[in-house]
Design a protein around this motif. Structure first.
Motif, short mmCIF file in Angstrom:
data_model
loop_
_atom_site.label_atom_id
_atom_site.label_comp_id
_atom_site.label_asym_id
_atom_site.label_seq_id
_atom_site.Cartn_x
_atom_site.Cartn_y
_atom_site.Cartn_z
N MET A 182 -32.01 6.97 100.67
CA MET A 182 -33.08 6.24 100.02
C MET A 182 -32.80 4.74 100.10
SD MET A 182 -33.73 8.73 96.72
CE MET A 182 -35.19 7.85 96.15
N PRO A 183 -33.71 3.98 100.72
CA PRO A 183 -33.50 2.53 100.81
C PRO A 183 -33.57 1.89 99.43
CG PRO A 183 -35.67 3.15 101.66
CD PRO A 183 -34.96 4.42 101.34
N GLU A 184 -33.04 0.66 99.33
CA GLU A 184 -33.05 -0.06 98.05
C GLU A 184 -34.46 -0.25 97.54
OE1 GLU A 184 -30.76 -1.13 95.77
OE2 GLU A 184 -29.42 0.07 96.99
N GLU A 185 -35.34 -0.73 98.40
CA GLU A 185 -36.72 -0.98 97.99
C GLU A 185 -37.56 0.26 98.25
OE1 GLU A 185 -37.95 -3.73 96.38
OE2 GLU A 185 -35.83 -4.25 96.28
N LYS A 186 -38.53 0.47 97.42
CA LYS A 186 -39.45 1.61 97.52
C LYS A 186 -40.16 1.56 98.86
CE LYS A 186 -43.39 1.14 95.40
NZ LYS A 186 -44.29 1.09 96.52
N PRO A 187 -40.05 2.64 99.67
CA PRO A 187 -40.77 2.66 100.95
C PRO A 187 -42.27 2.86 100.73
CG PRO A 187 -39.56 4.71 100.64
CD PRO A 187 -39.20 3.82 99.49
N ALA A 188 -43.05 2.50 101.74
CA ALA A 188 -44.51 2.57 101.63
C ALA A 188 -45.00 3.99 101.42
CB ALA A 188 -45.15 1.97 102.88
N ASP A 189 -44.26 4.99 101.92
CA ASP A 189 -44.73 6.39 101.81
C ASP A 189 -44.20 7.10 100.57
OD1 ASP A 189 -42.06 6.83 102.50
OD2 ASP A 189 -42.53 8.39 103.95
N PHE A 190 -43.57 6.38 99.65
CA PHE A 190 -43.02 7.01 98.44
C PHE A 190 -44.14 7.64 97.62
CE2 PHE A 190 -42.00 6.37 93.83
CZ PHE A 190 -41.09 7.41 93.72
N GLN A 191 -44.01 8.92 97.36
CA GLN A 191 -44.96 9.68 96.54
C GLN A 191 -44.17 10.72 95.76
OE1 GLN A 191 -48.38 9.27 96.52
NE2 GLN A 191 -48.24 7.61 98.00
N PHE A 192 -44.75 11.19 94.66
CA PHE A 192 -44.13 12.29 93.93
C PHE A 192 -45.17 13.02 93.11
CE2 PHE A 192 -44.09 8.84 90.89
CZ PHE A 192 -44.38 9.46 89.68
N SER A 193 -44.84 14.24 92.77
CA SER A 193 -45.60 14.98 91.77
C SER A 193 -44.61 15.75 90.93
CB SER A 193 -46.63 15.91 92.41
OG SER A 193 -45.99 16.98 93.07
N VAL A 194 -44.93 15.89 89.66
CA VAL A 194 -44.14 16.72 88.77
C VAL A 194 -45.12 17.47 87.89
CG1 VAL A 194 -43.77 14.81 87.12
CG2 VAL A 194 -42.30 16.84 87.05
N SER A 195 -44.95 18.78 87.86
CA SER A 195 -45.74 19.60 86.95
C SER A 195 -44.78 20.27 85.99
CB SER A 195 -46.58 20.63 87.71
OG SER A 195 -45.76 21.49 88.46
N PHE A 196 -45.22 20.44 84.76
CA PHE A 196 -44.33 20.98 83.74
C PHE A 196 -45.12 21.64 82.64
CE2 PHE A 196 -45.26 16.59 82.97
CZ PHE A 196 -45.53 16.50 81.61
N GLY A 197 -44.45 22.50 81.93
CA GLY A 197 -45.07 23.21 80.82
C GLY A 197 -44.19 24.35 80.38
N TYR A 198 -44.76 25.20 79.55
CA TYR A 198 -44.00 26.31 78.99
C TYR A 198 -44.08 27.52 79.90
CZ TYR A 198 -43.41 23.57 74.85
OH TYR A 198 -43.06 22.57 73.99
N GLY A 199 -42.92 28.17 80.09
CA GLY A 199 -42.84 29.37 80.91
C GLY A 199 -43.25 29.08 82.34
N GLU A 200 -44.03 29.96 82.91
CA GLU A 200 -44.49 29.82 84.29
C GLU A 200 -45.75 28.96 84.39
OE1 GLU A 200 -42.93 31.39 87.01
OE2 GLU A 200 -41.35 31.90 85.60
N VAL A 201 -46.28 28.52 83.25
CA VAL A 201 -47.55 27.81 83.24
C VAL A 201 -47.30 26.31 83.21
CG1 VAL A 201 -49.76 27.56 82.05
CG2 VAL A 201 -48.56 29.75 81.98
N ASN A 202 -47.33 25.68 84.37
CA ASN A 202 -47.11 24.24 84.46
C ASN A 202 -48.46 23.54 84.53
OD1 ASN A 202 -44.44 24.79 84.55
ND2 ASN A 202 -44.18 24.44 86.71
N LYS A 203 -49.08 23.37 83.37
CA LYS A 203 -50.43 22.81 83.34
C LYS A 203 -50.45 21.29 83.30
CE LYS A 203 -52.63 26.78 81.17
NZ LYS A 203 -53.39 27.23 80.00
N ASN A 204 -49.38 20.66 82.86
CA ASN A 204 -49.31 19.19 82.89
C ASN A 204 -48.83 18.77 84.27
OD1 ASN A 204 -49.80 18.52 79.99
ND2 ASN A 204 -47.99 19.79 79.73
N GLU A 205 -49.48 17.75 84.83
CA GLU A 205 -49.04 17.30 86.15
C GLU A 205 -49.31 15.81 86.32
OE1 GLU A 205 -49.42 18.74 90.71
OE2 GLU A 205 -51.32 18.27 89.74
N ILE A 206 -48.34 15.14 86.91
CA ILE A 206 -48.46 13.76 87.35
C ILE A 206 -48.35 13.81 88.86
CG2 ILE A 206 -47.47 11.44 87.24
CD1 ILE A 206 -46.06 12.52 84.59
#
Length: 167
Positions: free
Chosen positions: A26-50
């Motif tokens: 990972m370079p020091e500065e954020k690369p142009a293609d930097f992306q992410f997603s995180v989903s979370f919740g209780y049990g198998e149901v990850n209804k919250n997502e960024i």
């Protein structure tokens, strides 16, 4: 006989090299293609997502389903998130809780997808098995940090309130 031993040795070295997960530097500065997603919740149901791939946030409304809104992070916010991911070497190998005889309910599950310099890594972890590893704890803290940024956004504040609860 020596030729056979050499061939076998080379084969073992090749297989050992292939079995290791490729680490992305990972370079020091954020690369142009930097992306992410995180989903979370209780049990198998990850209804919250960024999700920066789609520039959305999804909120679990519990008994009322989910609601999704547009989400845009500032460059400073993305740089801060990226720096934390770099500090924890998010693209490296991670150790997560393993199944044991102990389990807790309710438990939560986090699922991540991160893209850096053309490489994408996906992984998930759960706290169901009672113990939490250092890597899982760091990811939980990062998710909490990101969620706090999201909760301050007007687009998130405009989403309906959740109703009900989880047991």
């Amino acid at each position: 006989m020596i030729r056979i031993l050499v061939v076998i040795s080379v084969a073992f070295l090749f297989l050992a090299g292939c079995s290791k997960e490729k680490e992305v530097q990972m370079p020091e500065e954020k690369p142009a293609d930097f992306q992410f997603s995180v989903s979370f919740g209780y049990g198998e149901v990850n209804k919250n997502e960024i999700n920066t791939y789609e520039n959305t946030v999804t909120k679990d409304l519990i008994t009322k389903g989910t609601a999704t809104a547009d989400l845009v992070f500032s460059n400073d916010e993305l740089q801060s998130i990226y720096s934390q991911m770099k500090d924890m070497n998010i693209m490296g190998e991670k150790q997560f809780p393993k199944q044991r005889s102990c389990s807790q309910t309710p438990s939560s599950t986090d699922s991540w997808k991160v893209t850096v310099n053309g490489e994408t890594k996906s992984f998930s972890w759960t706290n169901e098995y009672c113990d939490i590893t250092k890597d899982a704890e760091q990811l939980k803290e990062l998710r909490t940090y990101i969620w706090q940024i999201v909760e301050g956004k007007d687009s998130y504040k405009a989403l309906p309130e959740a109703e009900g609860g989880y047991d």
